[in-house]
Write a protein that holds these residues in place. Structure first.
Motif, short mmCIF file in Angstrom:
data_model
loop_
_atom_site.label_atom_id
_atom_site.label_comp_id
_atom_site.label_asym_id
_atom_site.label_seq_id
_atom_site.Cartn_x
_atom_site.Cartn_y
_atom_site.Cartn_z
N SER A 24 -13.82 -73.58 70.82
CA SER A 24 -12.52 -72.92 70.93
C SER A 24 -12.25 -72.44 72.35
O SER A 24 -11.09 -72.35 72.76
CB SER A 24 -12.43 -71.74 69.95
OG SER A 24 -13.36 -70.73 70.28
N PHE A 25 -13.30 -72.15 73.12
CA PHE A 25 -13.11 -71.71 74.50
C PHE A 25 -12.90 -72.86 75.46
O PHE A 25 -12.26 -72.69 76.49
CB PHE A 25 -14.34 -70.89 74.96
CG PHE A 25 -14.24 -69.43 74.68
CD1 PHE A 25 -14.19 -68.95 73.38
CD2 PHE A 25 -14.18 -68.52 75.71
CE1 PHE A 25 -14.10 -67.59 73.11
CE2 PHE A 25 -14.10 -67.15 75.46
CZ PHE A 25 -14.05 -66.69 74.16
N GLY A 46 -7.35 -71.24 68.40
CA GLY A 46 -6.90 -69.99 69.00
C GLY A 46 -6.14 -69.12 68.02
O GLY A 46 -5.43 -69.62 67.14
N SER A 64 -14.34 -66.09 69.03
CA SER A 64 -13.05 -66.75 68.89
C SER A 64 -12.25 -66.64 70.17
O SER A 64 -12.38 -65.68 70.94
CB SER A 64 -12.25 -66.10 67.75
OG SER A 64 -12.93 -66.16 66.54
N TYR A 65 -11.38 -67.63 70.40
CA TYR A 65 -10.36 -67.49 71.43
C TYR A 65 -9.20 -66.74 70.77
O TYR A 65 -8.35 -67.32 70.10
CB TYR A 65 -9.91 -68.84 71.97
CG TYR A 65 -8.80 -68.70 73.00
CD1 TYR A 65 -9.09 -68.45 74.34
CD2 TYR A 65 -7.46 -68.77 72.62
CE1 TYR A 65 -8.07 -68.30 75.28
CE2 TYR A 65 -6.44 -68.62 73.55
CZ TYR A 65 -6.76 -68.38 74.87
OH TYR A 65 -5.74 -68.20 75.80
N TYR A 67 -6.10 -64.64 71.58
CA TYR A 67 -5.25 -64.28 72.71
C TYR A 67 -4.88 -62.80 72.72
O TYR A 67 -4.75 -62.20 73.78
CB TYR A 67 -3.96 -65.13 72.73
CG TYR A 67 -3.19 -64.88 74.00
CD1 TYR A 67 -3.43 -65.64 75.14
CD2 TYR A 67 -2.29 -63.82 74.10
CE1 TYR A 67 -2.80 -65.37 76.34
CE2 TYR A 67 -1.64 -63.54 75.29
CZ TYR A 67 -1.90 -64.31 76.40
OH TYR A 67 -1.28 -64.02 77.60
N MET A 70 -9.27 -60.50 73.32
CA MET A 70 -10.42 -61.38 73.50
C MET A 70 -11.73 -60.66 73.19
O MET A 70 -11.83 -59.43 73.38
CB MET A 70 -10.44 -61.92 74.92
CG MET A 70 -9.39 -62.98 75.18
SD MET A 70 -9.63 -64.50 74.24
CE MET A 70 -10.58 -65.46 75.41
N ASP A 336 -1.89 -73.40 78.19
CA ASP A 336 -3.30 -73.64 78.49
C ASP A 336 -3.45 -74.77 79.51
O ASP A 336 -4.26 -74.67 80.45
CB ASP A 336 -4.07 -73.99 77.22
CG ASP A 336 -4.37 -72.78 76.35
OD1 ASP A 336 -4.23 -71.64 76.83
OD2 ASP A 336 -4.74 -72.97 75.18
N ARG A 403 -8.65 -72.05 79.35
CA ARG A 403 -7.48 -71.64 78.60
C ARG A 403 -6.92 -70.37 79.25
O ARG A 403 -7.62 -69.68 79.99
CB ARG A 403 -7.84 -71.37 77.14
CG ARG A 403 -8.44 -72.56 76.42
CD ARG A 403 -8.64 -72.33 74.94
NE ARG A 403 -7.37 -72.38 74.21
CZ ARG A 403 -7.28 -72.45 72.88
NH1 ARG A 403 -8.39 -72.45 72.13
NH2 ARG A 403 -6.11 -72.50 72.28
N SER A 409 -9.33 -60.17 78.26
CA SER A 409 -10.38 -61.12 78.65
C SER A 409 -11.23 -60.50 79.75
O SER A 409 -10.76 -59.69 80.54
CB SER A 409 -9.77 -62.44 79.10
OG SER A 409 -8.86 -62.26 80.15
N CYS A 432 -16.18 -63.23 78.22
CA CYS A 432 -15.83 -62.71 76.89
C CYS A 432 -17.06 -62.64 75.99
O CYS A 432 -17.02 -62.97 74.80
CB CYS A 432 -14.72 -63.54 76.26
SG CYS A 432 -13.18 -63.49 77.21
#
Length: 469
Positions: A24-25, A46, A64-65, A67, A70, A336, A403, A409, A432
């Protein structure tokens, strides 16, 4: 194949795509504009929606990403560097350089065609006052309270709000408290690096001139020291010459950006999104160049809504004509792609990072070098900045794919000192909460000198000449 991570208007928050944290990152196809147009990707795992506006956001799984908030180092997931963990090396953490973006906020960019729902910030107080160093009466604590005067003719077509744009929201403040509590649990209680009170000989804090970063600092630092009753200096450079947030004037910065936005790849990403930009421009009155030339404004508006409990926007004059989940997902994928192109994948990336963030990277390296020489008493430095500061640093580190650096973050530079006759300094870099994956490998345990060597090429030797070239 892929499930969505944002909701259509009125729908429940769906479950995020089940990807590993690394997947995911670091989307593997992010360098290709096909990543933008492939609707089957969704948000590539995301998360772009917070469950509520006015509660701490703790619902996303670690790694997880997310938004809206973070991940960051937490005791439940934090692991020691592998050589220390497996006992092959005995070492002590001696220095932490922590960079983070501010927490959740309202958007910068309000839709030109008008906003179809009100924004409420009555539940967070932005305090505004100055105090004497000593020997004089303390000021009254006053805070800003935004209101709409009914006699103001410019209210029509704007937004019914008690917020400024941007402004830290109550959810962002509460996220900051939790962020600070978790920093203390790892680097204070567990690793015994951060002192029990903010000793100015051992800790150092900095922010930009923006209230977003200053107010985030207040929340995070309160989470670290919940019972401390004194004041803490939050250092800032003068905004005209600030080395973060593009503070200092630099003509060549704009020249290089124009070159980046003139390449075949950049034009290709605009080509594959022409239909989307046309549809949203017509729906939302967003037809100017600032809305159509990049995905910054659309992404910012949608993110600010979803991360604070609001819905995707609708046509101000036709409430049944609304942004769809698929449209928002394509916007986020395009955002992204742009961030990855700016800081990892354009032909002028080294010079661009030097122009935008090279001096700041040099400041970080000078602190590393002071630690290496035994010249620093500081053990913990924390800098509160913006996404446009985080991106260049991540690019300089060689992150595999980048991303958009999301709300809260963070990058943790840890410096460890090994024990024994030939003690040495080693570093690792967490992004993160996880060791960052880069073109140089996973930065989990490397000599401090090697980390400095990775970053040093992005520090300009003569920024004044470079800016004027």
């Amino acid at each position: 194949m892929f499930s969505s991570s944002i909701a259509v208007v009125g729908a429940a928050l769906p479950v995020a795509l089940a990807l590993t944290p690394l997947e995911s990152f670091y989307p593997p196809n992010l360098n290709d504009t096909a990543y933008i147009s492939d609707s089957s990707i969704g948000t590539y795992g995301g998360i772009y929606q917070a469950p509520t506006r006015n509660n701490v956001n703790t619902g996303s799984p670690y790694g997880s990403y997310d938004y809206c908030t973070m991940p960051h180092p937490r005791t439940t997931e934090y692991e020691l560097p592998e050589p220390v963990k497996n006992g092959s090396v005995r070492a002590t953490l001696v220095y932490l350089e922590y960079l983070q973006r501010h927490q959740r906020r309202t958007p910068y960019n309000i839709l030109p065609g008008g906003e179809n729902q009100p924004y409420n910030c009555d539940d967070v107080f932005p305090y505004l006052y100055a105090g004497p160093q000593s020997g004089a009466q303390a000021p009254l604590a006053v805070y800003a309270q935004t209101y709409m005067d009914p006699t103001n003719p410019f209210n029509e077509g704007y937004v019914n709000t008690t917020c400024q744009f941007p402004q830290l929201t109550i959810g962002g403040l509460l996220d900051g408290y939790q962020h600070g509590q978790d920093i203390w649990a790892v680097y204070g209680a567990k690793l015994r690096l951060i002192p029990s009170f903010p000793d100015p000989k051992k800790v150092w804090f900095r922010s930009t001139e923006s209230p977003l970063t200053q107010q985030s600092a207040g929340g995070v630092l309160r989470g670290i020291w919940p019972h401390y009753s004194g004041a803490i200096p939050l250092h800032q450079q003068n905004s005209a010459v600030d080395t973060v947030n593009e503070g200092y004037s630099c003509n060549n910065r704009g020249n290089v950006l124009s070159a980046i936005q003139s390449t075949a790849q950049w034009n290709d990403h605009l080509s594959v999104t022409s239909t989307l930009r046309s549809e949203l421009g017509s729906m939302l009155g967003a037809t100017s160049g600032s809305w159509q030339s990049t995905f910054d404004h659309f992404s910012d508006n949608f993110q600010g809504r979803l991360c604070n409990g609001y819905k995707l926007p609708c046509d101000f004059t036709n409430t049944s004509n609304c942004v769809t989940t698929a449209q928002a997902e394509e916007i986020f994928r395009a955002g992204d792609w742009e961030w990855n192109y700016y800081w990892r994948n354009n032909p002028d990336v080294v010079e661009y990072i030097q122009l935008v963030q090279g001096l700041f990277i040099g400041e970080i390296l000078s602190r590393f070098q002071d630690v290496a020489k035994g010249k620093s008493s500081t053990v913990y430095s924390h800098v509160f900045i913006h996404d446009n500061d985080m991106g260049p640093v991540l690019g300089a580190l060689g992150i595999n794919q980048l991303r958009w650096p999301a709300m809260g973050s963070n990058i943790a530079f840890e410096i460890w000192k090994t024990e024994g006759r030939s003690s040495s300094l080693y570093a690792r870099v967490l992004y993160c909460g996880q060791p960052i994956e880069t073109i140089h490998g996973t930065l989990d345990w490397l000599p401090l000198s090697s980390l400095i060597a990775i970053l040093q090429p992005y520090v300009p030797t003569d920024i004044v000449s470079l800016c004027n070239s």
